[in-house]
Motif scaffolding. Structure first.
Motif, PDB file in Angstrom:
ATOM      1  N   PRO A   1       6.396  -7.485 -16.885  1.00 38.09           N
ATOM      2  CA  PRO A   1       5.115  -7.212 -17.544  1.00 38.09           C
ATOM      3  C   PRO A   1       4.426  -8.509 -17.981  1.00 38.09           C
ATOM      4  O   PRO A   1       5.100  -9.501 -18.271  1.00 38.09           O
ATOM      5  N   TYR A   2       3.101  -8.481 -18.013  1.00 36.55           N
ATOM      6  CA  TYR A   2       2.350  -9.655 -18.459  1.00 36.55           C
ATOM      7  C   TYR A   2       2.766 -10.019 -19.894  1.00 36.55           C
ATOM      8  O   TYR A   2       2.845  -9.145 -20.774  1.00 36.55           O
ATOM      9  N   ALA A   3       3.041 -11.303 -20.100  1.00 29.70           N
ATOM     10  CA  ALA A   3       3.393 -11.877 -21.413  1.00 29.70           C
ATOM     11  C   ALA A   3       4.773 -11.472 -21.924  1.00 29.70           C
ATOM     12  O   ALA A   3       5.131 -11.784 -23.048  1.00 29.70           O
ATOM     13  N   ALA A   4       5.564 -10.797 -21.063  1.00 28.84           N
ATOM     14  CA  ALA A   4       6.959 -10.539 -21.466  1.00 28.84           C
ATOM     15  C   ALA A   4       7.759 -11.834 -21.389  1.00 28.84           C
ATOM     16  O   ALA A   4       8.741 -12.022 -22.087  1.00 28.84           O
ATOM     17  N   LYS A   5       7.341 -12.723 -20.482  1.00 32.58           N
ATOM     18  CA  LYS A   5       7.783 -14.121 -20.555  1.00 32.58           C
ATOM     19  C   LYS A   5       6.628 -14.873 -21.190  1.00 32.58           C
ATOM     20  O   LYS A   5       5.498 -14.390 -21.193  1.00 32.58           O
TER      21      LYS A   5
ATOM     22  N   ASP B   1      15.952  -5.341 -33.068  1.00 31.18           N
ATOM     23  CA  ASP B   1      15.048  -4.170 -33.160  1.00 31.18           C
ATOM     24  C   ASP B   1      13.619  -4.585 -32.862  1.00 31.18           C
ATOM     25  O   ASP B   1      12.879  -3.882 -32.168  1.00 31.18           O
ATOM     26  N   ALA B   2      13.216  -5.728 -33.444  1.00 37.11           N
ATOM     27  CA  ALA B   2      11.828  -6.172 -33.275  1.00 37.11           C
ATOM     28  C   ALA B   2      11.544  -6.457 -31.808  1.00 37.11           C
ATOM     29  O   ALA B   2      10.489  -6.095 -31.281  1.00 37.11           O
ATOM     30  N   ALA B   3      12.501  -7.074 -31.112  1.00 39.10           N
ATOM     31  CA  ALA B   3      12.298  -7.355 -29.684  1.00 39.10           C
ATOM     32  C   ALA B   3      12.258  -6.053 -28.890  1.00 39.10           C
ATOM     33  O   ALA B   3      11.402  -5.862 -28.021  1.00 39.10           O
ATOM     34  N   ASN B   4      13.181  -5.133 -29.232  1.00 40.61           N
ATOM     35  CA  ASN B   4      13.269  -3.892 -28.457  1.00 40.61           C
ATOM     36  C   ASN B   4      12.072  -2.970 -28.679  1.00 40.61           C
ATOM     37  O   ASN B   4      11.862  -2.033 -27.913  1.00 40.61           O
ATOM     38  N   ALA B   5      11.318  -3.231 -29.718  1.00 36.19           N
ATOM     39  CA  ALA B   5      10.107  -2.443 -29.947  1.00 36.19           C
ATOM     40  C   ALA B   5       8.968  -2.938 -29.056  1.00 36.19           C
ATOM     41  O   ALA B   5       7.874  -2.382 -29.072  1.00 36.19           O
ATOM     42  N   THR B   6       9.217  -3.971 -28.286  1.00 35.57           N
ATOM     43  CA  THR B   6       8.181  -4.551 -27.418  1.00 35.57           C
ATOM     44  C   THR B   6       8.663  -4.499 -25.963  1.00 35.57           C
ATOM     45  O   THR B   6       9.787  -4.074 -25.680  1.00 35.57           O
ATOM     46  N   LEU B   7       7.805  -4.988 -25.087  1.00 34.28           N
ATOM     47  CA  LEU B   7       8.191  -5.083 -23.675  1.00 34.28           C
ATOM     48  C   LEU B   7       8.902  -6.409 -23.375  1.00 34.28           C
ATOM     49  O   LEU B   7       9.293  -6.662 -22.240  1.00 34.28           O
TER      50      LEU B   7
ATOM     51  N   HIS C   1      14.878 -12.182 -16.936  1.00 45.25           N
ATOM     52  CA  HIS C   1      15.238 -13.566 -16.594  1.00 45.25           C
ATOM     53  C   HIS C   1      14.613 -14.564 -17.549  1.00 45.25           C
ATOM     54  O   HIS C   1      14.513 -15.741 -17.239  1.00 45.25           O
ATOM     55  N   SER C   2      14.192 -14.102 -18.742  1.00 46.75           N
ATOM     56  CA  SER C   2      13.446 -15.020 -19.598  1.00 46.75           C
ATOM     57  C   SER C   2      14.365 -15.893 -20.455  1.00 46.75           C
ATOM     58  O   SER C   2      15.481 -15.509 -20.798  1.00 46.75           O
ATOM     59  N   TRP C   3      13.855 -17.074 -20.796  1.00 44.92           N
ATOM     60  CA  TRP C   3      14.653 -17.957 -21.649  1.00 44.92           C
ATOM     61  C   TRP C   3      14.703 -17.445 -23.082  1.00 44.92           C
ATOM     62  O   TRP C   3      15.566 -17.857 -23.858  1.00 44.92           O
ATOM     63  N   TYR C   4      13.794 -16.523 -23.443  1.00 45.73           N
ATOM     64  CA  TYR C   4      13.898 -15.899 -24.772  1.00 45.73           C
ATOM     65  C   TYR C   4      15.271 -15.247 -24.931  1.00 45.73           C
ATOM     66  O   TYR C   4      15.815 -15.128 -26.010  1.00 45.73           O
ATOM     67  N   LEU C   5      15.795 -14.757 -23.774  1.00 38.17           N
ATOM     68  CA  LEU C   5      17.094 -14.074 -23.757  1.00 38.17           C
ATOM     69  C   LEU C   5      18.241 -15.005 -23.376  1.00 38.17           C
ATOM     70  O   LEU C   5      19.382 -14.560 -23.240  1.00 38.17           O
ATOM     71  N   GLY C   6      17.932 -16.247 -23.135  1.00 39.34           N
ATOM     72  CA  GLY C   6      18.969 -17.188 -22.695  1.00 39.34           C
ATOM     73  C   GLY C   6      19.348 -17.005 -21.243  1.00 39.34           C
ATOM     74  O   GLY C   6      20.326 -17.592 -20.764  1.00 39.34           O
ATOM     75  N   ALA C   7      18.554 -16.188 -20.506  1.00 40.47           N
ATOM     76  CA  ALA C   7      18.969 -15.823 -19.150  1.00 40.47           C
ATOM     77  C   ALA C   7      18.816 -16.963 -18.144  1.00 40.47           C
ATOM     78  O   ALA C   7      19.330 -16.875 -17.035  1.00 40.47           O
TER      79      ALA C   7
END
Ligand code: N01
Length: 574
Positions: free
Chosen positions: A328-332, A485-491, A497-503
């Motif tokens: 999704p747009y802006a998920a990264k 919870d805050a992250a899971n409430a969003t897309l 594969h985002s670095w937000y997740l350390g992936a």
């Protein structure tokens, strides 16, 4: 400056690691407001932090210049003008050097000093910091201002050492620059950095081949010089801009629309997106309020942006590779650019889809793909990002109470209380640590807030005779639960594969690290914690493994309540 002598470590009230935006302001507050004997230890040979290291072609801030500066002092504000809508790397570095001079900070900054280890002594409640060169220093309060994106991630591609040409990582760019003239350049990576670098590299390179693993959205930055009138206006509106960035969830100088994309007709959507595309920059994200909580709403933005790629890029096969976006747009983190997609219309620029045909290895001549095809190159540019948020902290060997090590404690992911304190590591404060809004906001605002909160905390502890303060484990557990919870409430977690997740770093635990609940809410929580007498912290005693989570947090973030309303409220930070 004092140095260690006779084997006795030099002793300080406070040591700060890093001389970027956070470290400079922290030094100013601790030294000039609290009167503490303070020293900054900085690995580089100059101040600037991320803006010292990231000198790659096209490096520029994606936050608008009137919001990418300190707000704590009107006098400091009025002593500096940026020249463009988005400040370039050199100009931000010049600004931070100006700040260091203006506040007379340099005399307490020790350059070319990389911190290797830090150990807490429970008998004295002091930290001993050891530098890479073997110098030892002690302090009561230890503050990391090491940034979120400072550990360069050079992918472990076999054969790199055999490459005959030159290779560079964008986050460790040589001061003298890299001469691309007449060279065949390969760029690996199409995140915010790669999208800024490619058009500039293409200006002088003989050929540019971009190796794309994940196609990305990008919106034109529409950078331009600021007129004298605009500069004057921005100076005059200092208070208004300051109050605005402090009152918006993502700390940018614009409000996120309350309108919902999901409720608009096709014509309105097209008009609104077209207008936002013309204005450019990260403001595109704010055109509707539901883009990051409603997949259907997000699809409308994604479709518009993919259509723009196909419109700009003339060759349909190239356009197909560039617009084949899987998240999704802006998920990264959404990039913004100057002529990125248009660059692929140049005859000497190509994109290679390395998801379809992955990089196999590096050979002396260049990059070899799984298919056996070899791309011959003179220079490889790794725009491959960072071991984000935890990387810079785990690069220091922290030893907490009872000999525990941070790298062990965080083996399954980071644990912090509000991103600023870690159970088991008393008197350690982590500016924009994991669990802070940090990278999901315009960084300056969280940095100022954290630095001020930390200074207030230390001031209070000193006034109350507290020599040791430590996050309670239950507070950190509850906080990381709330961050999740805050992250899971969003897309946001949908970009797997985002670095937000350390992936992006092989073997790194997949934990959503920044706090997506918004800077406004975060500030309220921090203020409530201090108003409640530093709830969730043990003072002058070891932390209590049996302690309950702080009531103030439970009261502010709610219990198990779920549903769309809560999701939207939690997602206000985006
Ligand atoms: O790094 P990234 P970045 N083989 O991690 C690819 C901030 N920033 O330096 O997505 C092939 O976003 C990787 O592919 P994939 C901003 O917060 C700010 O660009 O993992 N490709 C991706 O395309 C930003 O988000 C500004 O599949 C590999 C790219 O490399 C953050 O810094 C400017 C690979 C890395 O993208 C990081 O951005 C620039 C491999 N082995 C950046 N490994 C300003 O505001 C990685 N990739 C100024």
């Amino acid at each position: 400056m004092e140095t260690a002598s006779n084997g006795t470590p030099a002793s300080y009230d406070a040591l700060i690691v890093g001389a970027g935006f956070a470290g400079l302001y922290q030094l100013h507050l601790l030294r000039d407001r609290l009167g503490l004997k303070t020293r900054v230890l900085e690995a580089a040979d100059g101040v600037g932090g991320t803006w010292y290291w990231n000198r790659y072609p096209g490096a520029r801030c994606d936050s608008e210049s009137h919001s990418y500066r300190y707000f704590f002092s009107r006098e400091l504000h009025d002593s500096w003008d940026y020249s463009e809508r988005y400040p370039g790397q050199e100009e931000i570095r010049a600004y931070l050097n100006h700040v260091a001079d203006h506040l007379d900070l340099r005399r307490d900054i020790q350059l070319e000093t990389r911190v290797a280890a830090a150990a807490f002594d429970e008998k004295t409640n002091l930290w001993t910091v050891t530098t890479k060169a073997g110098e030892r220093l002690t302090c009561r309060w230890l503050i990391t201002a090491v940034g979120c994106l400072s550990s360069a991630n050079v992918p472990d591609i076999p054969g790199l050492e055999t490459f005959k040409g030159e290779w560079r990582h964008t986050g460790r760019w040589p001061h003298e620059g890299v001469d691309f003239a007449g060279k065949r350049v390969g760029q690996v990576g199409t995140g915010s950095t790669g999208i800024q670098a490619a058009p500039v590299i293409a200006e002088t390179a003989k050929t540019l081949t971009v190796f794309q693993r994940t196609a990305n959205y990008s919106v034109p930055a529409r950078n331009h010089p600021l007129s004298p009138e605009r500069k004057r206006e921005l100076t005059e509106r200092f208070e208004e801009i300051r109050d605005l960035v402090r009152s918006t969830p993502n700390a940018h100088p614009f409000r996120i629309s309350a309108d919902k994309a999901a409720e608009q007709d096709a014509e309105t959507l097209a008009q609104r997106y077209e207008k936002a595309w013309e204005i450019g920059g990260l403001r595109f994200r704010a055109v509707f309020g539901d883009l990051l909580v409603d997949k259907g709403a997000n699809d409308t933005a994604a479709t518009f942006l993919k259509g723009k790629i196909r419109e700009i890029v003339k060759d349909p096969a190239t356009a197909a590779v560039l617009s084949n976006i899987d998240h999704p747009y802006a998920a990264k983190r959404p990039p913004i650019d100057t002529n990125y997609f248009d660059t692929f219309n140049k005859p000497h620029v190509a994109v290679i889809d390395v998801r379809a045909d992955p990089i196999k290895r590096i050979v002396p001549e260049g990059i070899e793909l799984e298919s056996g095809k070899v791309h011959e190159l003179d220079v490889i540019v790794f725009a491959t990002g960072f071991d984000a948020m935890t990387g810079p902290l785990l690069a220091i060997d922290f030893e907490g109470v009872g000999g525990r090590r941070l790298k062990d404690d965080w083996a399954a992911g980071p644990r912090t209380w509000m991103g600023v304190a870690v159970p088991g590591y008393p008197n350690l404060f982590t500016v924009t640590g994991p669990g802070s809004p940090s990278v999901l906001a315009n960084m300056i605002v969280p940095i100022e807030q954290h630095v001020e909160w930390i200074a207030d905390c230390i001031e209070t502890m000193r006034a109350e005779g507290v020599e040791r303060i430590e996050a309670e484990p239950a507070a950190a557990e509850a906080w990381m639960g709330h961050v999740n919870d805050a992250a899971n409430a969003t897309l946001l977690p949908e970009a797997g594969h985002s670095w937000y997740l350390g992936a992006n770093v092989p073997g790194k635990p997949r934990v959503f690290m920044p706090y997506a609940g918004g800077m406004v809410r975060f500030r309220e929580i921090c203020d409530a914690v201090s108003a409640a007498g530093y709830a969730g912290f043990a003072r002058n005693r070891p932390a209590d493994p049996e302690a309950a989570p702080p009531e103030v947090l439970t009261a502010m973030v709610g219990g198990a309540e779920t549903g769309a309303g809560r999701a939207e409220a939690l997602a206000q930070g985006i």
